[in-house]
Design an enzyme around this catalytic site. Structure first.
Site, short mmCIF file in Angstrom:
data_model
loop_
_atom_site.label_atom_id
_atom_site.label_comp_id
_atom_site.label_asym_id
_atom_site.label_seq_id
_atom_site.Cartn_x
_atom_site.Cartn_y
_atom_site.Cartn_z
N LYS A 11 0.75 -1.22 0.07
CA LYS A 11 -0.10 0.12 -0.02
C LYS A 11 0.95 1.41 -0.06
CE LYS A 11 -3.82 -2.36 2.45
NZ LYS A 11 -4.80 -2.21 3.63
N TYR A 51 -12.23 -3.06 -3.76
CA TYR A 51 -12.68 -2.99 -2.60
C TYR A 51 -14.32 -2.81 -2.46
CZ TYR A 51 -8.25 -2.33 -0.24
OH TYR A 51 -6.84 -2.23 0.13
N PHE A 59 -15.03 3.10 6.87
CA PHE A 59 -13.77 3.71 6.45
C PHE A 59 -13.67 3.37 4.87
CE2 PHE A 59 -14.09 -1.13 7.60
CZ PHE A 59 -13.70 -1.58 6.29
N ARG A 87 -1.54 -14.43 4.19
CA ARG A 87 -2.29 -13.64 5.28
C ARG A 87 -1.81 -13.95 6.58
NH1 ARG A 87 -7.02 -10.59 4.02
NH2 ARG A 87 -8.24 -11.37 5.85
N THR A 93 -5.51 -7.63 10.71
CA THR A 93 -5.66 -6.11 10.04
C THR A 93 -5.03 -5.05 10.93
OG1 THR A 93 -7.80 -7.02 9.16
CG2 THR A 93 -7.48 -4.58 9.21
N ASN A 118 -1.74 -0.19 7.12
CA ASN A 118 -1.07 -1.55 7.49
C ASN A 118 -0.25 -2.26 6.50
OD1 ASN A 118 -3.11 -2.13 5.69
ND2 ASN A 118 -4.55 -3.23 7.46
N HIS A 121 -2.01 -5.63 1.49
CA HIS A 121 -3.13 -6.30 1.19
C HIS A 121 -2.84 -7.53 0.74
CE1 HIS A 121 -7.01 -7.45 -0.59
NE2 HIS A 121 -6.36 -7.84 -1.46
N GLU A 132 -9.16 -10.55 -7.92
CA GLU A 132 -8.21 -9.35 -7.72
C GLU A 132 -6.89 -9.36 -8.83
OE1 GLU A 132 -7.32 -9.74 -3.69
OE2 GLU A 132 -9.21 -9.03 -3.11
P1 IDP Z 1 -7.64 -7.23 5.51
O1 IDP Z 1 -6.69 -6.04 4.55
O2 IDP Z 1 -6.94 -7.41 6.89
O3 IDP Z 1 -8.28 -8.24 4.46
P2 IDP Z 1 -10.36 -6.06 5.41
O4 IDP Z 1 -11.35 -5.91 6.35
O5 IDP Z 1 -10.35 -6.60 3.99
O6 IDP Z 1 -8.97 -6.20 5.97
O7 IDP Z 1 -10.26 -4.39 5.10
C1 IDP Z 1 -9.43 -3.75 4.10
C2 IDP Z 1 -8.72 -2.78 4.57
O8 IDP Z 1 -9.60 -1.74 5.17
C3 IDP Z 1 -7.67 -2.96 5.82
O9 IDP Z 1 -6.53 -3.45 5.38
C4 IDP Z 1 -7.53 -1.64 6.39
O10 IDP Z 1 -6.64 -0.81 5.79
C5 IDP Z 1 -8.98 -0.97 6.46
N1 IDP Z 1 -9.85 -1.20 7.46
C6 IDP Z 1 -10.43 -2.48 7.84
N2 IDP Z 1 -11.22 -2.51 8.95
C7 IDP Z 1 -11.02 -1.22 9.56
C8 IDP Z 1 -11.65 -0.55 10.59
O11 IDP Z 1 -12.23 -0.89 11.32
N3 IDP Z 1 -11.24 0.99 10.65
C9 IDP Z 1 -10.36 1.30 9.70
N4 IDP Z 1 -9.82 0.75 8.62
C10 IDP Z 1 -10.13 -0.50 8.42
MG MG Z 2 -9.42 -8.04 2.87
#
Ligand code: IDP
Ligand code: MG
Length: 139
Positions: A11, A51, A59, A87, A93, A118, A121, A132
């Site tokens: 990212k 997404y 978010f 993963r 996350t 973070n 992805h 994807e």
């Molecule tokens: P993942 O990347 O661990 O699969 P996802 O639930 O798919 O997590 O969410 C996509 C991205 O959205 C996350 O990597 C993070 O950057 C952001 N995100 C997810 N949940 C939250 C939240 O509760 N608050 C703020 N940002 C979030």
């Molecule tokens: Mg995800």
């Protein structure tokens, strides 16, 4: 049996901090193959496809804005069980809770932003991976 593939993104926070090499190194050190790498500046329509599952969440808009804020690096990696394996390398996350030793646990923390920054992805299922990879590496 064809080898499993996954779509990984470094990212904008990871690219800006010079962590592309570290991420690729962890994927390779684990024993997965790097099949394709592409640096790009993602536009809104590409990110809306990527997404789609998050439309309507609080978010979502901050996530799209963040992902457009700088260059990203898209990677296809392959190997048996690479989807769950990456993963696991990435960690959970929330980087505050991600275990030390993982990419998110070692390299990221809560910055107080609306979207969690973070570093990476990774696709979460075989169906997501196919979808994807097609978005970032169209044939
Ligand atoms: P993942 O990347 O661990 O699969 P996802 O639930 O798919 O997590 O969410 C996509 C991205 O959205 C996350 O990597 C993070 O950057 C952001 N995100 C997810 N949940 C939250 C939240 O509760 N608050 C703020 N940002 C979030
Ligand atoms: Mg995800």
């Amino acid at each position: 049996m064809s080898t499993e593939k996954t779509l990984i993104l470094v990212k904008p926070d990871g690219v800006a901090r010079g962590l592309v090499g570290d991420v690729i190194s962890r994927i390779e050190s684990k024993g997965y193959s790097i099949d394709a790498v592409r640096m790009l500046k993602a536009d809104r329509s590409l990110l809306e496809k990527h997404y789609a599952e998050h439309v309507g969440k609080a978010f979502y808009e901050p996530l799209v804005e963040f992902m457009m804020s700088g260059p990203i690096v898209a990677i296809v990696a392959s190997g048996n069980r690479v989807i769950e394996g990456f993963r696991s390398l990435a960690g959970v996350t929330d980087p505050t809770l991600a275990a030390p030793g993982t990419i998110r646990g070692d390299l990221a923390r809560d910055q107080g932003t609306k979207v969690v920054q973070n570093i990476v992805h990774g696709s979460d299922s075989p169906e997501s991976a196919v979808r994807e990879i097609e978005i970032f590496f169209p044939k």
